[in-house]
Design a protein around this motif. Structure first.
Motif, PDB file in Angstrom:
ATOM      1  N   LEU A 266       0.956  -1.108  -0.228  1.00 36.27           N
ATOM      2  CA  LEU A 266      -0.034   0.040  -0.214  1.00 36.27           C
ATOM      3  C   LEU A 266       0.243   1.480   0.624  1.00 36.27           C
ATOM      4  O   LEU A 266       0.731   2.362  -0.994  1.00 36.27           O
ATOM      5  N   GLU A 267       2.160   1.211   0.663  1.00 34.44           N
ATOM      6  CA  GLU A 267       2.907   2.130   0.973  1.00 34.44           C
ATOM      7  C   GLU A 267       3.947   2.787  -0.926  1.00 34.44           C
ATOM      8  O   GLU A 267       4.039   3.553  -1.048  1.00 34.44           O
ATOM      9  N   LYS A 268       3.865   1.480  -1.544  1.00 34.68           N
ATOM     10  CA  LYS A 268       4.231   1.578  -2.620  1.00 34.68           C
ATOM     11  C   LYS A 268       3.754   1.727  -3.553  1.00 34.68           C
ATOM     12  O   LYS A 268       3.625   2.766  -4.005  1.00 34.68           O
ATOM     13  N   GLU A 269       1.962   1.632  -3.797  1.00 33.55           N
ATOM     14  CA  GLU A 269       1.227   1.821  -4.137  1.00 33.55           C
ATOM     15  C   GLU A 269       0.249   2.879  -4.468  1.00 33.55           C
ATOM     16  O   GLU A 269      -0.588   4.009  -4.832  1.00 33.55           O
ATOM     17  N   LEU A 270      -0.393   3.696  -3.059  1.00 34.20           N
ATOM     18  CA  LEU A 270      -1.088   4.650  -3.124  1.00 34.20           C
ATOM     19  C   LEU A 270      -0.412   5.623  -2.258  1.00 34.20           C
ATOM     20  O   LEU A 270      -1.431   7.026  -1.977  1.00 34.20           O
ATOM     21  N   ASN A 271       0.957   6.245  -1.546  1.00 30.71           N
ATOM     22  CA  ASN A 271       1.825   7.527  -1.503  1.00 30.71           C
ATOM     23  C   ASN A 271       1.741   8.253  -2.338  1.00 30.71           C
ATOM     24  O   ASN A 271       2.498   7.622  -3.926  1.00 30.71           O
ATOM     25  N   TYR A 272       0.958   8.973  -2.217  1.00 28.17           N
ATOM     26  CA  TYR A 272       1.147  10.409  -3.360  1.00 28.17           C
ATOM     27  C   TYR A 272       2.047  11.821  -2.291  1.00 28.17           C
ATOM     28  O   TYR A 272       1.286  12.425  -1.383  1.00 28.17           O
ATOM     29  N   GLY A 273       2.818  11.892  -2.337  1.00 29.71           N
ATOM     30  CA  GLY A 273       3.687  12.760  -2.241  1.00 29.71           C
ATOM     31  C   GLY A 273       3.850  13.511  -0.190  1.00 29.71           C
ATOM     32  O   GLY A 273       3.781  14.019  -0.117  1.00 29.71           O
TER      33      GLY A 273
END
Length: 286
Positions: free
Chosen positions: A224-231
């Motif tokens: 999730l941190e790889k796919e959903l992190n945004y700035g």
């Protein structure tokens, strides 16, 4: 239905909200239409409502010791738990209030991501398990014998969340049982829908039951941190375009369960830094 919360949301005075309506002369900051007032989701079925309230009841008793309040509401708590033990396996609209094809309203685009059939949302199962476990613990603390059917429903949910909800191919828990099945069978060719709401399993500490669940939750959080992190903020799922305060704080809470205090603080700081000059937070931030 005794023990069932009929609507996912109510007015401040406790009544069903007025019907949703469209303001045809208004548009969003980038010209988005339609602009709606109200929320048709009040007619939806969301499985997490009962579990959230039961979890809160146990937390309230544990932190205050207010036995009288719990006992005065015990019939309601018991009826709600009975309802959950019978209905935890139902399909629902889910936490993001998706509209089934039968529920779309005027102005809805049937091709939007939020138009989809009712499914087995993992978050609803997670909160159902949390609620059942909470009342089982609460019963024991009050000197009552928990119902066997509550424990049986909890055992089934705990197994299904970390097995039916787990995608070996994606190496993560996915948002619904149906997403796992579709992805494993090759019906989804691109990446599956990663959804931050599955972090409810670690936030509610359901993954502390055994090593396998704990490891699956760790791997899920990494994905999730790889796919959903945004700035520095977290999207609620990979169809979202902007980070969301709630998912960002959920990720911080997950890291607190792992004692990753520095990472948790960083997510909190990013959320606070993106608030308004009055210190307010809406849903999304840019």
């Amino acid at each position: 239905n005794v023990g069932h919360i009929e609507h996912p949301l109510y007015t401040v005075s406790g009544e069903a909200p007025p019907d949703e309506w469209i303001a045809p002369d208004l548009h969003g900051p980038d010209g988005e239409t339609p602009v709606r007032f109200g929320n048709a989701a009040y007619e939806q079925f969301q499985l997490d409502s009962e579990g959230s309230i039961l979890t809160l009841a146990e937390l309230y008793h544990r932190t205050t010791g207010d036995r009288d309040f719990i006992l005065s509401n015990w019939d309601t708590i018991k009826a709600m738990t009975d309802w959950l033990s019978r209905n935890y396996n139902r399909k629902e609209n889910g936490i993001w209030e998706v509209r089934s094809p039968e529920e779309i309203r005027e102005g809805d685009n049937p091709d939007e991501w939020w138009v989809m059939p009712r499914e087995n949302w993992l978050y609803g199962k997670i909160m159902s398990a949390s609620g059942l476990r909470a009342v089982i613990d609460l019963s024991s603390n009050l000197g009552f014998v928990p119902e066997q059917k509550w424990q049986e429903a909890l055992d089934t949910l705990m197994h299904d969340i970390f097995n039916r909800g787990w995608s070996e191919k994606a190496q993560a828990l996915l948002e619904t049982y149906e997403r796992v099945e579709e992805y494993s069978e090759g019906k989804i060719n691109e990446k599956p829908v990663y959804d931050i709401s599955v972090l409810g399993a670690s936030i509610r500490k359901l993954d502390s039951r055994d090593v396998d669940s704990f490891c699956k939750m760790n791997r899920t959080a990494e994905v999730l941190e790889k796919e959903l992190n945004y700035g520095g903020g977290m999207l609620r799922h990979d169809k979202a375009v902007l980070p969301f305060y709630l998912p960002t704080i959920w990720m911080a809470r997950h890291h607190l369960t792992r004692n990753n205090v520095k990472k948790a603080i960083k997510y909190f700081e990013n959320a606070v830094a993106s608030s308004t000059t009055l210190g307010l937070m809406a849903a999304h931030y840019d």
